[in-house]
Every structure is written in structure tokens, then in C-alpha cells.
Design an enzyme around this catalytic site. Structure first.
Site: not given
Length: 196
Positions: A65, A180
Site C-alpha cells: 500500500d 517502493r
């Protein structure tokens, strides 16, 4: 199973986990795999997604997320980054709303922002001890949109160390320095210990 059907994410994760001998498969494009992200934090939402995918598939699951946090806007868009301008909003709608909300904020310090990514790995759907990693990418909200690479808020996320927006970065470079990328590196190290 990757708790996402996003082909780009799947490719990025499989590339990162290649040396771990882990193959990720995408969750099926089946309405049953859609789950409401009801958490108030990125961690809660990642766990919700991973548990749901693992329960339906019977496989270990990995979920992420991610979103953009702007302290001057009390952390908005935050966990609602993809739905900031509404449930059916486009990336451009979200970006435009953020720029409008930032209009009264001129000072560089007050335009600080960061992308946040939380990754969660569950061995099974009842796993009480998920493996988690987070990555943070510091930047600022620019005054205007610039660049065509990337997606989401990338055209207005200015990266001072690179002197350009995330949307102006070479994709290969972005995959090395993004939120990420940092989270993937950390979770890869933890998974390596688990597997070997």
C-alpha cells in the site's frame, strides 16, 4: 501471490525476487479478490489486501500500500492517494486537486512531501507475524506539472537530489531510488533470511 493485478508491479517484484527463487503470480482478475481498503494506515491496508489474497488463494501473499504524504495538508492525500478526488477519479483529477490545495503554500519547506510504501508478506492468511518493510522517498510538491514518465503524482513530485520531478526521471533510475524500491530491498533481505 501478489495481492494486485498490476502488471508493472508484478514485473518489478519478480525482478527483485529473482535471486530468491520466488515467483510471484498476480491475483486473478476476479471480483472476489477485490477488497475494501478500510484501514487508516498504509500498514493496515497492506495487511487487509495480503490476508484477503492469501485466504482466497491458499498461497502466501505479498501486498503493498503506497501513497503520497504532504505534511502541510495534515498528511493528505495519504491512504486515499488513489481516490483523493473521489472514488472514480483519474490520476490527473487527483493531481489537479492536490495542486489546488497547495496554491496558498509557497515556502519550499511547507511544500515538503514524501512517497510512502509499505510491503507485507504473509505465509498464510492467519499469519500472526507478517513480514513488513517500508520505504520513504523525500521530495517536494512542485508548482506545476512536468514530465511524462511514471504515473499518479509523479509529474508534481520534485526530487531535489535529482533536480527534476519523478516523471522526468529515467524509469531505471526511478526503480533504484523510489519508495517502493527501498521497501522491496528491505523485504528481500528479510525473505532471504526466511527462505535460506
Amino acid at each position: 501471490m501478489l495481492a494486485s493485478g498490476n502488471a508493472g508491479k508484478l514485473k518489478e517484484f519478480n525482478s527483485a525476487f529473482n535471486d530468491l527463487n520466488i515467483e510471484l503470480i498476480p491475483q486473478p482478475k476476479d471480483k472476489a479478490y477485490e477488497v475494501a481498503e478500510t484501514g487508516t494506515t498504509f500498514i493496515e491496508n497492506a495487511i487487509i489486501k495480503a490476508r484477503h489474497a492469501s485466504q482466497l488463494s491458499g498461497l502466501p501473499a505479498l501486498a503493498d500500500d503506497s501513497g503520497l504524504i504532504v505534511p502541510a495538508l495534515q498528511g493528505q492525500p495519504g491512504v486515499r492517494s488513489a481516490r483523493y478526488a473521489g472514488e472514480s477519479a483519474s490520476d490527473q483529477d487527483n493531481l489537479n486537486l492536490l495542486l489546488r490545495n497547495m496554491q496558498k503554500i509557497d515556502d519550499t519547506h511547507d511544500r515538503a512531501a514524501h512517497f510512502y510504501c509499505c510491503l507485507v508478506y504473509l505465509r498464510h492468511h492467519q499469519d500472526p507475524d507478517p513480514i513488513m518493510a517500508k520505504g520513504i522517498w523525500q521530495g517536494q510538491i512542485s508548482q506545476t506539472s512536468s514530465g511524462t514518465q511514471g504515473f499518479g503524482y509523479d509529474p508534481i513530485f520534485y526530487v531535489p537530489s535529482q533536480q527534476c520531478t519523478a516523471a522526468e526521471l529515467d524509469p531505471v533510475n526511478k526503480r533504484k531510488i523510489s519508495h517502493r524500491a527501498k521497501a522491496i530491498k528491505l523485504i528481500s533481505q528479510q525473505l532471504k533470511k526466511l527462505i535460506f
